[in-house]
Design a protein around this motif. Sequence first.
Motif, PDB file in Angstrom:
ATOM      1  N   GLN A  13       0.798  -1.218   0.000  1.00 30.16           N
ATOM      2  CA  GLN A  13       0.000   0.000   0.000  1.00 30.16           C
ATOM      3  C   GLN A  13       0.837   1.277   0.000  1.00 30.16           C
ATOM      4  OE1 GLN A  13      -2.826  -0.812   3.356  1.00 30.16           O
ATOM      5  NE2 GLN A  13      -4.323  -0.426   1.776  1.00 30.16           N
ATOM      6  N   SER A  14       2.101   1.168   0.387  1.00 30.60           N
ATOM      7  CA  SER A  14       2.978   2.349   0.405  1.00 30.60           C
ATOM      8  C   SER A  14       3.863   2.438  -0.824  1.00 30.60           C
ATOM      9  CB  SER A  14       3.845   2.331   1.672  1.00 30.60           C
ATOM     10  OG  SER A  14       3.049   2.498   2.824  1.00 30.60           O
ATOM     11  N   GLY A  15       3.608   1.598  -1.818  1.00 30.67           N
ATOM     12  CA  GLY A  15       4.409   1.632  -3.034  1.00 30.67           C
ATOM     13  C   GLY A  15       5.682   0.822  -2.960  1.00 30.67           C
ATOM     14  N   GLY A  16       5.920   0.135  -1.842  1.00 35.19           N
ATOM     15  CA  GLY A  16       7.072  -0.744  -1.719  1.00 35.19           C
ATOM     16  C   GLY A  16       6.818  -2.068  -2.416  1.00 35.19           C
ATOM     17  N   TRP A  17       7.862  -2.871  -2.539  1.00 35.88           N
ATOM     18  CA  TRP A  17       7.759  -4.137  -3.275  1.00 35.88           C
ATOM     19  C   TRP A  17       8.352  -5.286  -2.470  1.00 35.88           C
ATOM     20  CZ3 TRP A  17       5.189  -4.380  -7.888  1.00 35.88           C
ATOM     21  CH2 TRP A  17       4.962  -3.167  -8.545  1.00 35.88           C
ATOM     22  N   GLU A  18       7.595  -6.387  -2.414  1.00 41.51           N
ATOM     23  CA  GLU A  18       8.137  -7.663  -1.964  1.00 41.51           C
ATOM     24  C   GLU A  18       8.711  -8.347  -3.192  1.00 41.51           C
ATOM     25  OE1 GLU A  18       8.082  -8.822   1.307  1.00 41.51           O
ATOM     26  OE2 GLU A  18       7.418  -6.758   1.685  1.00 41.51           O
ATOM     27  N   LEU A  19       9.928  -8.868  -3.090  1.00 40.71           N
ATOM     28  CA  LEU A  19      10.631  -9.429  -4.246  1.00 40.71           C
ATOM     29  C   LEU A  19      10.977 -10.895  -4.013  1.00 40.71           C
ATOM     30  CD1 LEU A  19      13.090  -6.477  -4.938  1.00 40.71           C
ATOM     31  CD2 LEU A  19      10.882  -6.900  -6.040  1.00 40.71           C
ATOM     32  N   ARG A  20      10.754 -11.710  -5.041  1.00 40.78           N
ATOM     33  CA  ARG A  20      11.087 -13.126  -4.964  1.00 40.78           C
ATOM     34  C   ARG A  20      11.601 -13.624  -6.305  1.00 40.78           C
ATOM     35  NH1 ARG A  20       9.868 -11.613  -0.674  1.00 40.78           N
ATOM     36  NH2 ARG A  20       8.554 -12.567   0.926  1.00 40.78           N
ATOM     37  N   ASN A  21      12.635 -14.445  -6.266  1.00 38.69           N
ATOM     38  CA  ASN A  21      13.008 -15.271  -7.399  1.00 38.69           C
ATOM     39  C   ASN A  21      13.652 -16.536  -6.832  1.00 38.69           C
ATOM     40  OD1 ASN A  21      15.801 -14.748  -6.921  1.00 38.69           O
ATOM     41  ND2 ASN A  21      15.748 -12.951  -8.257  1.00 38.69           N
ATOM     42  N   SER A  22      14.228 -17.360  -7.664  1.00 37.79           N
ATOM     43  CA  SER A  22      14.725 -18.656  -7.208  1.00 37.79           C
ATOM     44  C   SER A  22      15.840 -18.549  -6.180  1.00 37.79           C
ATOM     45  CB  SER A  22      15.209 -19.477  -8.406  1.00 37.79           C
ATOM     46  OG  SER A  22      14.145 -19.728  -9.302  1.00 37.79           O
ATOM     47  N   PHE A  23      16.565 -17.436  -6.169  1.00 41.08           N
ATOM     48  CA  PHE A  23      17.704 -17.317  -5.264  1.00 41.08           C
ATOM     49  C   PHE A  23      17.669 -16.059  -4.408  1.00 41.08           C
ATOM     50  CE2 PHE A  23      18.669 -15.541  -9.423  1.00 41.08           C
ATOM     51  CZ  PHE A  23      19.183 -14.297  -9.134  1.00 41.08           C
ATOM     52  N   TYR A  24      16.581 -15.292  -4.469  1.00 42.90           N
ATOM     53  CA  TYR A  24      16.541 -14.018  -3.748  1.00 42.90           C
ATOM     54  C   TYR A  24      15.181 -13.828  -3.095  1.00 42.90           C
ATOM     55  CZ  TYR A  24      16.719  -8.967  -2.871  1.00 42.90           C
ATOM     56  OH  TYR A  24      16.673  -7.737  -2.280  1.00 42.90           O
ATOM     57  N   LYS A  25      15.212 -13.350  -1.845  1.00 38.44           N
ATOM     58  CA  LYS A  25      13.994 -12.998  -1.123  1.00 38.44           C
ATOM     59  C   LYS A  25      14.258 -11.709  -0.376  1.00 38.44           C
ATOM     60  CE  LYS A  25      10.851 -14.613   2.513  1.00 38.44           C
ATOM     61  NZ  LYS A  25      10.524 -15.718   3.457  1.00 38.44           N
ATOM     62  N   GLY A  26      13.496 -10.674  -0.677  1.00 38.85           N
ATOM     63  CA  GLY A  26      13.729  -9.400  -0.020  1.00 38.85           C
ATOM     64  C   GLY A  26      12.602  -8.427  -0.257  1.00 38.85           C
ATOM     65  N   ALA A  27      12.842  -7.181   0.108  1.00 37.18           N
ATOM     66  CA  ALA A  27      11.852  -6.120  -0.068  1.00 37.18           C
ATOM     67  C   ALA A  27      12.596  -4.810  -0.280  1.00 37.18           C
ATOM     68  CB  ALA A  27      10.947  -6.020   1.154  1.00 37.18           C
ATOM     69  N   ILE A  28      11.996  -3.936  -1.085  1.00 30.09           N
ATOM     70  CA  ILE A  28      12.593  -2.624  -1.302  1.00 30.09           C
ATOM     71  C   ILE A  28      11.533  -1.541  -1.110  1.00 30.09           C
ATOM     72  CG2 ILE A  28      14.443  -3.391  -2.817  1.00 30.09           C
ATOM     73  CD1 ILE A  28      12.809  -2.685  -5.206  1.00 30.09           C
ATOM     74  N   LEU A  29      12.003  -0.351  -0.797  1.00 31.43           N
ATOM     75  CA  LEU A  29      11.158   0.781  -0.424  1.00 31.43           C
ATOM     76  C   LEU A  29      10.430   0.468   0.877  1.00 31.43           C
ATOM     77  CD1 LEU A  29       9.807   1.831  -3.950  1.00 31.43           C
ATOM     78  CD2 LEU A  29      11.827   2.677  -2.752  1.00 31.43           C
ATOM     79  N   LYS A  30       9.436   1.216   1.207  1.00 28.91           N
ATOM     80  CA  LYS A  30       8.811   1.109   2.515  1.00 28.91           C
ATOM     81  C   LYS A  30       8.015  -0.183   2.673  1.00 28.91           C
ATOM     82  CE  LYS A  30       5.911   3.645   5.783  1.00 28.91           C
ATOM     83  NZ  LYS A  30       5.105   4.860   6.031  1.00 28.91           N
TER      84      LYS A  30
END
Length: 315
Positions: A157-174
């Motif tokens: 809701q704040s424009g941030g992103w949850e990120l996933r791929n085969s070797f990466y799990k993270g989040a960027i922005l708020k």
Amino acid sequence: MNCRQFNRISLEEVLLSLGHLPTKQNEKEAWYLNPFASESQASFKFNKSLNIWYLHSEGIGGNNIDFMKKYLNASIKDVLEWGEKQNFSSFHQQNIIQKQNSLQPNYKITEIKELQNEHLKNYLEQRGLSPNVYPFVKEIHFKTGDKNLYAVGFQNQSGGWELRNSFYKGAILKKDISIINLNENNSSKIDNGNGKIKTGNVAVFEGFIDALSFVEMQKSYKGNLLVMNSIALLNKTKEHLKDYSEISLFLDNDPAGLKCKNEILQSFPNAKDYSEIYENHKDFNEYLTDIKNDVSKAGSLIVQKVPNVYKKRGR
């Protein structure tokens, strides 16, 4: 993450991620209301220089591990697993402790587009997800340091992103929760915070892969899906749940998920827990992938929406 690494994270940041703010503070210490129980006068003291805490009302204290063991009612192993899922800035060796809305990112988003990359499509397929879920995600290309990366992105809701791929799990922005609306035309819309999209019923998930797994299986569901994106956002989740008359919980079957589930059940008498559906699995996505990997189960293990009830059939 090991115990030493977790204990080096600022407890102030841990408390902030859990929604606890100090009632008063100075350069040396901060005082909080008891994080473990209700109280009207702050008795939880945090020593900033030593990064330790002491709860005067109970006469106990310790380090980060001690705090989270009590907070989650969990083992050290469970605490470290919980810590791995968070995005603590001090764990990533940043020089300045993360303050609300003041984190200086070390990444740059270079492109946001519809999902096209075959590797990312294969990743979703490995998680049991078909092209039916593509409308809910984006393909995010970003740069961190000297590395160019790409991942499946799920917006909050704040424009941030949850990120996933085969070797990466993270989040960027708020960091924030996400809300998906499945409307009467069975099309999708995600509330990005610009306007409220509410219906009478909501299904709650910890992560977006679990929510998309629900979409994969629940073709006829009409209502909202609330994705917490982190159990640290429990307080914010509870604020949003006040708007719903029906609350269905599909949280992880681990100590952190259990604590979160119990808090919501205590706060909302209209909430119902459906973790029994996938009781032999860690989470809803593991349940889905198990079904898809074993075709013989597909006819008997299926989530079906009936009036006010989610149930298993044929067990």
